[in-house]
Enzyme design. Structure first.
Site, PDB file in Angstrom:
ATOM      1  NE  ARG A  94      -4.206   1.367   0.628  1.00 53.95           N
ATOM      2  CZ  ARG A  94      -4.814   1.541  -0.511  1.00 53.95           C
ATOM      3  NH1 ARG A  94      -4.633   0.716  -1.502  1.00 53.95           N
ATOM      4  NH2 ARG A  94      -5.619   2.570  -0.675  1.00 53.95           N
ATOM      5  CG  HIS A 112      11.853  -3.473  -3.938  1.00 51.96           C
ATOM      6  ND1 HIS A 112      10.520  -3.385  -4.259  1.00 51.96           N
ATOM      7  CD2 HIS A 112      12.531  -3.549  -5.110  1.00 51.96           C
ATOM      8  CE1 HIS A 112      10.387  -3.400  -5.583  1.00 51.96           C
ATOM      9  NE2 HIS A 112      11.593  -3.483  -6.113  1.00 51.96           N
ATOM     10  CG  ASP A 146      10.494  10.072  -4.516  1.00 46.50           C
ATOM     11  OD1 ASP A 146       9.371  10.623  -4.566  1.00 46.50           O
ATOM     12  OD2 ASP A 146      11.570  10.643  -4.786  1.00 46.50           O
TER      13      ASP A 146
END
Ligand code: GAR
Length: 228
Positions: A94, A112, A146
């Site tokens: 999200r 990630h 970002d």
């Protein structure tokens, strides 16, 4: 050891990275304890895992909110109530607004499945295979506004092997993630590393680089310590 950092984990799905953090935190010498697990999806399998581990867990369903701000206010409140020092996003899919991200500046980690800054965003492994690169991996970094940006705490490299498809590659990267995230949280929560000019540096220059190195090439058969 100084007081353990209180960690809240944010998930959206199966929560295998969450599990690796929970397992690591069982070690009495680990500098963090997992105090709450929160999912934006009520059906996330990871919530049951947290429950089975006796960890406070709750769903804050983003679909029940009219806007992101209202959802994030409740999320923030739940983390504050649990007296969380650090947030670990573990497959939390999200996007968070600048308002939330700023409130947890330098206190929110994310994992990630690529070697950032390459391959930000979704469908990472598919894009890696399409690009034909030979080395990929995973990254733990601090969250900034970002997406998939922010100071990098630790990375692990994984070779793309001939014949890899998305399933095979993602399984090997995931195995690397499960070693990397506890390692990165250990570094950050123990304050062996600090943020300086938007980069992660060793807090004490007398520590050897080995204290802040990620596995150069990940091999699932080697414990992380041997790869440093
Ligand atoms: C992990 O591979 C994680 O790196 C990825 O989602 C998966 C969650 O698995 N996160 C992202 O892509 C964030 N941009 P898990 O629920 O089993 O930990």
């Amino acid at each position: 050891m100084d007081k353990k950092k209180r960690v809240g984990i944010l998930i959206s799905g199966r929560g295998s990275n969450m599990r690796s953090l929970i397992e690591a935190a069982k070690n009495p010498n680990f500098p963090a304890q997992i105090v709450v697990v929160i999912s934006n999806r009520p059906k996330a399998a990871g919530l049951q895992t947290a429950q089975d581990e006796g960890i406070k867990n709750l769903a804050i369903d983003h679909r029940k909110y009219d806007n992101r701000t209202a959802f994030e206010e409740d999320l923030h409140q739940a983390l504050v109530e649990a007296k969380v020092d650090l947030i670990c996003n573990a497959g939390f899919l999200r996007l968070l607004t600048a308002d939330f991200v700023d409130k947890w500046h330098d206190r929110q980690l994310n994992i990630h499945p690529s070697l950032l800054p390459s391959f930000k965003g979704l469908h990472t492994h598919q894009r890696v295979l399409e690009a034909g690169i030979k080395i990929t991996g995973c990254t733990v970094h601090l969250v900034r506004t970002d997406m998939d940006a922010g100071p990098i705490i630790a990375q692990s490299a994984v070779c793309v092997e001939p014949g890899d498809d998305e399933e095979r590659l993602s399984a090997r990267v995931l195995a690397a993630e499960h070693l990397l995230y506890p390692h990165a949280l250990e570094l950050f929560a123990s304050e062996k590393v600090i943020v300086k000019n938007e980069r992660i540096e060793l807090a004490d220059q007398n520590l050897t680089q080995a204290d802040n190195r990620s596995g150069p090439i990940f091999s699932p058969t080697l414990p992380l310590k041997q790869q440093l």
